[in-house]
Write a protein that holds these residues in place. Sequence first.
Motif, PDB file in Angstrom:
ATOM      1  N   TYR A  25       0.828  -1.212   0.000  1.00  8.93           N
ATOM      2  CA  TYR A  25       0.000   0.000   0.000  1.00  8.93           C
ATOM      3  C   TYR A  25       0.856   1.252   0.000  1.00  8.93           C
ATOM      4  CZ  TYR A  25      -3.250   3.579   1.622  1.00  8.93           C
ATOM      5  OH  TYR A  25      -3.997   4.726   1.731  1.00  8.93           O
ATOM      6  N   THR A  26       0.368   2.250  -0.706  1.00  9.37           N
ATOM      7  CA  THR A  26       0.954   3.583  -0.605  1.00  9.37           C
ATOM      8  C   THR A  26      -0.143   4.625  -0.775  1.00  9.37           C
ATOM      9  OG1 THR A  26       2.808   4.991  -1.250  1.00  9.37           O
ATOM     10  CG2 THR A  26       1.591   3.937  -3.036  1.00  9.37           C
ATOM     11  N   PRO A  34       1.993   6.071  -8.405  1.00 13.05           N
ATOM     12  CA  PRO A  34       2.418   5.337  -7.210  1.00 13.05           C
ATOM     13  C   PRO A  34       3.526   4.313  -7.466  1.00 13.05           C
ATOM     14  CG  PRO A  34       0.436   4.354  -8.071  1.00 13.05           C
ATOM     15  CD  PRO A  34       0.727   5.562  -8.933  1.00 13.05           C
ATOM     16  N   ARG A  37       6.844   4.250  -5.265  1.00 13.10           N
ATOM     17  CA  ARG A  37       6.596   3.918  -3.859  1.00 13.10           C
ATOM     18  C   ARG A  37       6.196   2.455  -3.723  1.00 13.10           C
ATOM     19  NH1 ARG A  37       6.971   7.949  -0.423  1.00 13.10           N
ATOM     20  NH2 ARG A  37       5.631   7.079   1.179  1.00 13.10           N
ATOM     21  N   LEU A  38       5.397   1.952  -4.643  1.00 13.77           N
ATOM     22  CA  LEU A  38       5.016   0.543  -4.595  1.00 13.77           C
ATOM     23  C   LEU A  38       6.216  -0.366  -4.840  1.00 13.77           C
ATOM     24  CD1 LEU A  38       1.519   0.647  -6.315  1.00 13.77           C
ATOM     25  CD2 LEU A  38       2.007   0.195  -3.891  1.00 13.77           C
ATOM     26  N   PHE A  57      -3.277   1.357  -3.845  1.00  9.63           N
ATOM     27  CA  PHE A  57      -2.917   2.698  -3.375  1.00  9.63           C
ATOM     28  C   PHE A  57      -4.171   3.554  -3.309  1.00  9.63           C
ATOM     29  CE2 PHE A  57      -2.897   2.965  -7.939  1.00  9.63           C
ATOM     30  CZ  PHE A  57      -3.384   4.228  -8.233  1.00  9.63           C
ATOM     31  N   SER A  59      -5.278   7.607  -3.785  1.00 13.82           N
ATOM     32  CA  SER A  59      -4.796   8.877  -4.347  1.00 13.82           C
ATOM     33  C   SER A  59      -5.634  10.023  -3.801  1.00 13.82           C
ATOM     34  CB  SER A  59      -4.834   8.845  -5.878  1.00 13.82           C
ATOM     35  OG  SER A  59      -6.160   8.598  -6.326  1.00 13.82           O
ATOM     36  N   ALA A  88       3.780  -0.670   3.866  1.00 14.19           N
ATOM     37  CA  ALA A  88       3.769   0.687   3.310  1.00 14.19           C
ATOM     38  C   ALA A  88       5.209   1.189   3.271  1.00 14.19           C
ATOM     39  CB  ALA A  88       2.909   1.608   4.176  1.00 14.19           C
ATOM     40  N   ASP A  93       2.527   7.284   4.669  1.00 11.44           N
ATOM     41  CA  ASP A  93       1.479   6.640   3.880  1.00 11.44           C
ATOM     42  C   ASP A  93       0.225   6.432   4.728  1.00 11.44           C
ATOM     43  OD1 ASP A  93       2.588   5.922   1.161  1.00 11.44           O
ATOM     44  OD2 ASP A  93       4.141   5.119   2.466  1.00 11.44           O
TER      45      ASP A  93
END
Length: 124
Positions: A25-26, A34, A37-38, A57, A59, A88, A93
């Motif tokens: 998750y982000t 994303p 980050r993922l 994710f 947004s 995360a 996050d």
Amino acid sequence: MREAVLSRAVERLAATGTPVRVGRYTLVEPGQDPACRLAETQAVVDRLSWQAPITTFDSTGMTDPAIRPQMARLYAAICRNEIHGIVAVSRTDISTFSCVYADTLTAIQARGGFLALARHETAI
């Protein structure tokens, strides 16, 4: 506290021979990609030989985690035992506010899950 819950959960799963399943998750700002980050969350999954059946994710930007649609999806997946926890990138996050972050940790743990972070607890 977060790390102690994580450690106990992973030890319990290892003792029963159960693979650790997590949701990656982000949180990003609207329109932000994303992917980077993922990728950080995937590095954690790979390093620890976990399984990640859910990658998602939100947004929404910095909103209350309790009202984010994909966070709710992860909460439900923990309750159904589809996953054991959430990975995360950092505590941002979840929330930049300490009390909201603590409340979210409590909510995840109350469902029987854990939160693992790719970065140190104090990192952004």
